[in-house]
Design a protein around this motif. Structure first.
Motif: not given
Ligand code: ATP
Length: 235
Positions: A72-78, A104-108, A148-155
């Motif tokens: 859930h935390i990855v999904e929020k952008g960390i 799912r969000t990152a796979r897009k 770690a960058l593949m999830s397109q993190p904001k942080l």
């Protein structure tokens, strides 16, 4: 952007992190300094949902992430690049990178993320079909950061990215961290034992000793601080 408020983390009965308050502004690079065992990793893992906190709260962009599950935390952008890299040795570089985009969000945005990672780490494109376990330490660090960058993190949370690397590679990783912040607008929370490097990259720093914050200031000020110079810079 990230508000860590009065957070305590325990391992069994041992308090590893005690009543820590730390804030990370959007767009900034913040560093957390401290000796071995000070509690840095325990705190970072609490932010990423890998450690439970026993009191306090963790809020990210107005979302309360306290004790939420890691996915859930990855999904929020960390995104979290762990100490010791932990690449999957018997998977290729590309497969390792894809593991960072399983949500799912990152796979897009998979192919855009992959191109971004290859842009910052060209060697990973060259070695995309090589087993990650056969890479050098520096290349494995790049895989861990890229994953770690593949999830397109904001942080992006980086735990000891320079550990065990040759001086030239340390400088290269430092430049990439600065570029990610400047060009991708990625906010960075950096833990580093290489204090001088961290103070030169980051804008704000916190010093952690036996689980407590003992100093916080702009890095330009911390470099001139007597305690920091004596205890962490050996001056
Ligand atoms: P290092 O730079 O060596 O990684 P650190 O500042 O990241 O150190 P932590 O790894 O967070 O420190 O450790 C803080 C304290 O908590 C230490 O005393 C450590 O022994 C203890 N600790 C960490 N992880 C665990 C665990 N899983 N179980 C029990 N104790 C732990």
């Amino acid at each position: 952007m990230l508000e860590i408020n009065h957070v305590t983390v325990c391992h069994g009965k041992k308090e590893a992190v005690s009543d820590i308050t730390l804030h990370v502004q959007k767009g900034s690079i913040v560093t957390l300094l401290g000796a071995n065992g000070a509690g840095k990793t325990s705190l970072l893992q609490a932010v990423s949902g890998l450690n439970k906190i026993t009191s306090g709260s963790i809020v990210f962009e107005q979302n309360d992430l306290t004790n939420q599950p890691a996915h859930h935390i990855v999904e929020k952008g960390i995104g979290h690049c762990p100490e010791g890299r932990h690449v999957f040795p018997e998977m290729t570089v590309k497969e390792n990178l894809f593991m960072g985009a399983y949500l799912r969000t990152a796979r897009k945005g998979l192919s855009r993320s992959l191109q971004m990672v290859y842009h910052y780490f060209p060697v990973l494109e060259k070695r995309s079909r090589q087993m990650a376990g056969t890479l050098s330490g520096g290349e494995q660090q790049m895989v861990a950061m890229g994953r770690a960058l593949m999830s397109q993190p904001k942080l992006l949370i980086l735990d000891e990215p320079s550990l065990g690397l040759a001086p030239r590679l340390v400088q290269e990783i430092a430049q990439i961290i600065k570029r990610l912040n400047r060009e991708e607008k990625t906010t960075i929370l950096l833990v580093e034992q290489n204090t001088l490097l961290a103070l030169n990259i980051a804008e704000k720093g916190y010093v952690l000793e036996t689980g407590r914050i003992v100093l916080e200031n702009r890095c330009a000020e911390l470099i001139g601080n007597d305690h920091v110079r004596r205890s962490y810079l050996g001056m």
